[in-house]
Motif scaffolding. Structure first.
Motif, PDB file in Angstrom:
ATOM      1  N   GLY A 192       0.816  -1.207   0.000  1.00 14.38           N
ATOM      2  CA  GLY A 192       0.000   0.000   0.000  1.00 14.38           C
ATOM      3  C   GLY A 192       0.850   1.257   0.000  1.00 14.38           C
ATOM      4  O   GLY A 192       0.606   2.202  -0.766  1.00 14.38           O
ATOM      5  N   VAL A 193       1.869   1.271   0.851  1.00 11.95           N
ATOM      6  CA  VAL A 193       2.783   2.410   0.900  1.00 11.95           C
ATOM      7  C   VAL A 193       3.533   2.551  -0.419  1.00 11.95           C
ATOM      8  O   VAL A 193       3.714   3.659  -0.944  1.00 11.95           O
ATOM      9  CB  VAL A 193       3.775   2.266   2.074  1.00 11.95           C
ATOM     10  CG1 VAL A 193       4.834   3.366   2.018  1.00 11.95           C
ATOM     11  CG2 VAL A 193       3.034   2.321   3.409  1.00 11.95           C
ATOM     12  N   THR A 194       3.955   1.416  -0.957  1.00 12.80           N
ATOM     13  CA  THR A 194       4.681   1.425  -2.235  1.00 12.80           C
ATOM     14  C   THR A 194       3.826   2.020  -3.344  1.00 12.80           C
ATOM     15  O   THR A 194       4.305   2.831  -4.155  1.00 12.80           O
ATOM     16  CB  THR A 194       5.117  -0.006  -2.619  1.00 12.80           C
ATOM     17  OG1 THR A 194       5.927  -0.550  -1.575  1.00 12.80           O
ATOM     18  CG2 THR A 194       5.905  -0.005  -3.912  1.00 12.80           C
ATOM     19  N   ASN A 195       2.559   1.650  -3.381  1.00  9.09           N
ATOM     20  CA  ASN A 195       1.649   2.211  -4.379  1.00  9.09           C
ATOM     21  C   ASN A 195       1.520   3.730  -4.211  1.00  9.09           C
ATOM     22  O   ASN A 195       1.446   4.474  -5.193  1.00  9.09           O
ATOM     23  CB  ASN A 195       0.273   1.558  -4.271  1.00  9.09           C
ATOM     24  CG  ASN A 195       0.271   0.108  -4.709  1.00  9.09           C
ATOM     25  OD1 ASN A 195       1.158  -0.317  -5.453  1.00  9.09           O
ATOM     26  ND2 ASN A 195      -0.709  -0.665  -4.257  1.00  9.09           N
ATOM     27  N   GLY A 196       1.487   4.157  -2.955  1.00  8.54           N
ATOM     28  CA  GLY A 196       1.401   5.589  -2.685  1.00  8.54           C
ATOM     29  C   GLY A 196       2.630   6.336  -3.174  1.00  8.54           C
ATOM     30  O   GLY A 196       2.522   7.431  -3.749  1.00  8.54           O
ATOM     31  N   VAL A 197       3.790   5.757  -2.974  1.00  9.09           N
ATOM     32  CA  VAL A 197       5.037   6.384  -3.426  1.00  9.09           C
ATOM     33  C   VAL A 197       5.079   6.432  -4.945  1.00  9.09           C
ATOM     34  O   VAL A 197       5.467   7.444  -5.536  1.00  9.09           O
ATOM     35  CB  VAL A 197       6.269   5.651  -2.863  1.00  9.09           C
ATOM     36  CG1 VAL A 197       7.558   6.228  -3.459  1.00  9.09           C
ATOM     37  CG2 VAL A 197       6.303   5.751  -1.342  1.00  9.09           C
ATOM     38  N   ASN A 198       4.693   5.334  -5.594  1.00  8.39           N
ATOM     39  CA  ASN A 198       4.646   5.322  -7.063  1.00  8.39           C
ATOM     40  C   ASN A 198       3.738   6.435  -7.588  1.00  8.39           C
ATOM     41  O   ASN A 198       4.063   7.128  -8.560  1.00  8.39           O
ATOM     42  CB  ASN A 198       4.134   3.961  -7.565  1.00  8.39           C
ATOM     43  CG  ASN A 198       5.220   2.907  -7.602  1.00  8.39           C
ATOM     44  OD1 ASN A 198       6.386   3.180  -7.901  1.00  8.39           O
ATOM     45  ND2 ASN A 198       4.843   1.664  -7.295  1.00  8.39           N
ATOM     46  N   ALA A 199       2.581   6.599  -6.932  1.00  9.88           N
ATOM     47  CA  ALA A 199       1.644   7.642  -7.362  1.00  9.88           C
ATOM     48  C   ALA A 199       2.245   9.033  -7.191  1.00  9.88           C
ATOM     49  O   ALA A 199       2.133   9.885  -8.065  1.00  9.88           O
ATOM     50  CB  ALA A 199       0.352   7.527  -6.558  1.00  9.88           C
ATOM     51  N   ALA A 200       2.904   9.254  -6.055  1.00 13.07           N
ATOM     52  CA  ALA A 200       3.510  10.558  -5.800  1.00 13.07           C
ATOM     53  C   ALA A 200       4.601  10.859  -6.823  1.00 13.07           C
ATOM     54  O   ALA A 200       4.714  11.995  -7.313  1.00 13.07           O
ATOM     55  CB  ALA A 200       4.087  10.599  -4.382  1.00 13.07           C
ATOM     56  N   LEU A 201       5.401   9.875  -7.168  1.00 13.32           N
ATOM     57  CA  LEU A 201       6.453  10.069  -8.170  1.00 13.32           C
ATOM     58  C   LEU A 201       5.855  10.404  -9.532  1.00 13.32           C
ATOM     59  O   LEU A 201       6.368  11.252 -10.269  1.00 13.32           O
ATOM     60  CB  LEU A 201       7.334   8.817  -8.273  1.00 13.32           C
ATOM     61  CG  LEU A 201       8.327   8.581  -7.126  1.00 13.32           C
ATOM     62  CD1 LEU A 201       8.980   7.208  -7.250  1.00 13.32           C
ATOM     63  CD2 LEU A 201       9.398   9.672  -7.131  1.00 13.32           C
ATOM     64  N   ALA A 202       4.728   9.743  -9.853  1.00 16.46           N
ATOM     65  CA  ALA A 202       4.069  10.007 -11.124  1.00 16.46           C
ATOM     66  C   ALA A 202       3.507  11.426 -11.172  1.00 16.46           C
ATOM     67  O   ALA A 202       3.622  12.119 -12.190  1.00 16.46           O
ATOM     68  CB  ALA A 202       2.950   8.984 -11.343  1.00 16.46           C
ATOM     69  N   VAL A 203       2.939  11.851 -10.054  1.00 15.40           N
ATOM     70  CA  VAL A 203       2.399  13.229  -9.979  1.00 15.40           C
ATOM     71  C   VAL A 203       3.536  14.247 -10.093  1.00 15.40           C
ATOM     72  O   VAL A 203       3.424  15.254 -10.793  1.00 15.40           O
ATOM     73  CB  VAL A 203       1.614  13.432  -8.673  1.00 15.40           C
ATOM     74  CG1 VAL A 203       1.230  14.903  -8.500  1.00 15.40           C
ATOM     75  CG2 VAL A 203       0.365  12.558  -8.663  1.00 15.40           C
ATOM     76  N   ALA A 204       4.647  13.979  -9.406  1.00 13.75           N
ATOM     77  CA  ALA A 204       5.803  14.874  -9.481  1.00 13.75           C
ATOM     78  C   ALA A 204       6.338  14.953 -10.906  1.00 13.75           C
ATOM     79  O   ALA A 204       6.785  16.011 -11.359  1.00 13.75           O
ATOM     80  CB  ALA A 204       6.901  14.387  -8.524  1.00 13.75           C
ATOM     81  N   GLY A 205       6.267  13.826 -11.611  1.00 13.73           N
ATOM     82  CA  GLY A 205       6.716  13.808 -12.998  1.00 13.73           C
ATOM     83  C   GLY A 205       5.861  14.719 -13.880  1.00 13.73           C
ATOM     84  O   GLY A 205       6.379  15.372 -14.807  1.00 13.73           O
ATOM     85  N   VAL A 206       4.567  14.774 -13.593  1.00 14.79           N
ATOM     86  CA  VAL A 206       3.662  15.653 -14.336  1.00 14.79           C
ATOM     87  C   VAL A 206       3.994  17.113 -14.045  1.00 14.79           C
ATOM     88  O   VAL A 206       3.992  17.966 -14.950  1.00 14.79           O
ATOM     89  CB  VAL A 206       2.204  15.354 -13.967  1.00 14.79           C
ATOM     90  CG1 VAL A 206       1.276  16.444 -14.506  1.00 14.79           C
ATOM     91  CG2 VAL A 206       1.776  13.998 -14.511  1.00 14.79           C
ATOM     92  N   LEU A 207       4.317  17.385 -12.788  1.00 11.03           N
ATOM     93  CA  LEU A 207       4.632  18.766 -12.380  1.00 11.03           C
ATOM     94  C   LEU A 207       5.974  19.228 -12.939  1.00 11.03           C
ATOM     95  O   LEU A 207       6.181  20.418 -13.167  1.00 11.03           O
ATOM     96  CB  LEU A 207       4.640  18.851 -10.836  1.00 11.03           C
ATOM     97  CG  LEU A 207       3.267  18.708 -10.173  1.00 11.03           C
ATOM     98  CD1 LEU A 207       3.438  18.429  -8.688  1.00 11.03           C
ATOM     99  CD2 LEU A 207       2.431  19.935 -10.411  1.00 11.03           C
ATOM    100  N   GLY A 208       6.890  18.293 -13.135  1.00 10.82           N
ATOM    101  CA  GLY A 208       8.188  18.637 -13.706  1.00 10.82           C
ATOM    102  C   GLY A 208       9.149  19.231 -12.699  1.00 10.82           C
ATOM    103  O   GLY A 208       8.821  19.471 -11.566  1.00 10.82           O
TER     104      GLY A 208
END
Length: 208
Positions: A192-208
């Motif tokens: 669950g935590v791992t999924n959360g981290v993956n999501a945060a990294l993906a969002v950060a990637g969108v933000l640049g």
């Protein structure tokens, strides 16, 4: 039927009595609403201040230099950011600032654990690497999933949350058993935590 009963029925049906009752109830409702509004006006600012203090504390726990870091107001969530988080709920995003300059993001997400939702804050620096993971709220099983929430060490000796520090999109999708170690008996919570981290990294990637 007695005279007393008849008289009582007459009073209850009297238009003047009904109007008086209606006005009384209306005035009571207005007074109660005004009192509730007054209490809300007094307490809302204090509640907002407490919530912000708690949010800042969670954000400071996931940045590299908490003493010299400030945070922006909550950023607007775009459709692209929400889509990037996938099945994980994107709650809020704040810009991390050091010396007034942008230094990454603090991203709050809500992932699924073994017993319910895991609310977590993830820090991602300007290079796209995780700077920290902090659990804000969870309902994981005491003595099992709670070991993940409190950053107990894995078999390698590294805290289960600490192991995410330095991870980035360059490491590929983070997966328990591949590039993420689980706490024994708490694989679902770790996932669950791992999924959360993956999501945060993906969002950060969108933000640049």
């Amino acid at each position: 039927m007695s005279t007393e009963v008849k008289s009582k029925e007459k009073v209850q049906m009297d238009p003047a009595y009904i109007i008086k009752l209606t006005v009384t109830l209306l005035v009571t409702c207005v007074v109660v609403a005004a009192c509730l509004g007054g209490v809300n006006a007094v307490t809302e600012e204090k509640i907002d201040a407490i919530n912000w203090e708690n949010t800042v504390a969670a954000m400071k726990a996931v940045v590299a230099d908490p003493d010299n870091t400030t945070f922006s107001d909550e950023l607007p969530l775009t459709d692209e950011m929400t889509a990037a988080s996938g099945s994980v709920t994107l709650d809020s995003v704040y810009e991390v600032q050091v010396g007034g300059a942008g230094a990454g993001y603090a991203i709050k997400v809500v992932a699924s654990g073994s017993q319910g939702k895991i609310e977590m804050m993830v820090g991602v620096d300007s290079e796209g690497a995780v700077t920290g993971v902090s659990i804000v709220k969870n309902s994981e099983t005491a003595g099992i999933g709670s070991k993940v929430m409190t950053n107990m060490p894995t078999a390698s000796g590294v805290g289960v949350l600490s192991q995410f520090e330095g991870k980035s999109a360059a490491d590929g999708t983070l997966t328990v058993g591949a590039n993420v170690d689980a706490i024994s008996g708490a694989t679902v919570s770790t996932r669950g935590v791992t999924n959360g981290v993956n999501a945060a990294l993906a969002v950060a990637g969108v933000l640049g």
